[in-house]
Scaffold this motif. Structure first.
Motif, short mmCIF file in Angstrom:
data_model
loop_
_atom_site.label_atom_id
_atom_site.label_comp_id
_atom_site.label_asym_id
_atom_site.label_seq_id
_atom_site.Cartn_x
_atom_site.Cartn_y
_atom_site.Cartn_z
N ASP A 88 29.26 53.25 32.16
CA ASP A 88 29.45 52.11 32.63
C ASP A 88 27.97 51.25 33.04
N ILE A 89 26.88 52.19 32.94
CA ILE A 89 25.60 51.78 33.62
C ILE A 89 24.85 52.06 32.09
N SER A 90 24.24 50.79 32.01
CA SER A 90 23.37 50.48 30.50
C SER A 90 21.91 50.82 30.76
N TYR A 91 21.02 51.47 29.93
CA TYR A 91 19.98 51.50 30.10
C TYR A 91 19.21 50.19 30.23
N GLU A 92 19.49 48.86 30.12
CA GLU A 92 18.78 47.80 30.58
C GLU A 92 19.12 47.45 32.16
N SER A 93 20.20 48.03 32.80
CA SER A 93 20.15 48.14 34.12
C SER A 93 19.19 48.84 34.90
N TYR A 94 18.88 50.38 34.14
CA TYR A 94 18.14 51.09 34.72
C TYR A 94 16.56 50.49 34.52
N ARG A 95 16.37 49.84 33.34
CA ARG A 95 15.03 49.26 33.13
C ARG A 95 14.71 48.29 34.11
N ILE A 96 15.61 47.30 34.56
CA ILE A 96 15.62 46.18 35.59
C ILE A 96 15.33 46.87 36.78
N PHE A 97 16.04 47.86 37.20
CA PHE A 97 15.66 48.44 38.36
C PHE A 97 14.29 49.19 38.52
N TYR A 98 13.78 49.68 37.25
CA TYR A 98 12.57 50.44 37.39
C TYR A 98 11.28 49.54 37.40
N TYR A 99 11.59 48.04 36.92
CA TYR A 99 10.44 47.13 37.20
C TYR A 99 10.61 46.53 38.57
#
Length: 303
Positions: free
Chosen positions: A6-17
């Protein structure tokens, strides 16, 4: 329990930035998005993980202990992916990459060297690996994936998984050292040459098969008295007076002009031998290998 699907790579990328800039506004600027969308994505990630990842304040955001632990993993993943994307982009622009070509000695000397030099000058960031093989070895290296391309003289047979395009045709001539100067001016036949010591490549090479068949068609036997390991060794052995050998005209030109060896007149002459560029049938080439293929075929067409 978190459902990772349910957690996309895009979500983690936004968190990273957001963590990197310690600001949702800064993350939005880096990603070309809006601050409300960044905030919404982080809240959804926190909800999916069941913990707070950031502490908000008027000065921006700071990672919670849970956020610090997650960032340690996410930063590695995102930066590895970014490095991979940059590497692929560099390969696509031919600023880097590796191309491997397996070549028989005759194909390398007669056809590949000028094109390889031109390729190197145009794309200095691409590494070129050239392996000098017998024709069967070059074919096997290509078939097994150890090479991207292969350049060989006409093979007796070719696996169905490979396909070929002709690069050029080479003319080979019989040459002899000065110990055979008494043959100068004579018009020779293969039957006559078979009476003298011969220098050639050994069995299990395409060159040996070619000359065995050619001599047999003229009612003679091709039985080299001296077996050279590679095509490059034939001319030095001939120059030393050990026998008569067949080499591409281009190989022997300087030695003939210098008077180190003499080219014998042969009637009929040796048929021209094709040099082929081979590649695997169903495996696409990298950008670097595809450009080398194009330049090799273009150089062959100009001959």
């Amino acid at each position: 329990m978190v459902n990772r699907m349910d957690i996309s790579y895009e979500s983690y990328r936004i968190f990273y930035y957001a963590a990197k800039y310690q600001s949702f506004t800064g993350a939005a600027g880096a990603l070309g998005g809006s601050q409300p969308n960044i905030t919404r994505s982080v809240r959804n990630l926190e909800a999916a993980l069941g913990c707070r990842l950031f502490r908000r304040s008027n000065q921006g955001v700071r990672l919670t202990p849970e956020g610090e632990r997650l960032y340690a993993h996410v930063s590695l993943a995102v930066e590895h992916l970014q490095a991979g994307e940059a590497e692929i982009a560099a390969d696509q622009s031919l600023q880097s990459g590796v191309v491997t070509i397996a070549s028989s000695g005759i194909a390398l000397r007669c056809g590949l060297l000028p094109a390889l030099s031109a390729y190197r000058g145009r794309y200095p960031g691409v590494r070129i690996r050239v392996s000098n093989y017998s024709v069967p070895q070059a074919i096997e290296a290509l078939r097994s994936g150890l090479a991207d391309l292969a350049a060989v003289t006409a093979p007796p047979s070719l696996p169905k998984t490979l396909r070929r395009k002709e690069l050029m045709r080479i003319q080979e001539v019989p040459v002899a050292g000065m110990a055979f100067a008494f043959l100068r001016g004579n018009v020779m036949t293969l039957e006559a040459l078979a009476r003298y010591p011969l220098v050639g490549l050994g069995p299990h090479t395409a060159t040996f098969s070619f000359y065995s068949r050619l001599f047999s068609e003229r009612g003679a036997a091709f039985q080299p008295d001296i077996e050279a390991a590679t095509a490059d060794q034939i001319l030095p052995l001939v120059r030393s007076g050990l026998g008569i050998g067949f080499v591409p005209e281009a190989f022997a030109r300087d030695d003939i002009l210098a008077g180190n060896v003499l080219a014998l007149s042969l009637e009929p002459p040796v048929p021209k031998r094709p040099v082929y560029l081979l590649k695997r049938e169903k495996q696409p080439l990298s950008v670097a290998a595809r450009e080398l293929e194009r330049m090799l075929l273009a150089a062959g067409a100009e001959r």
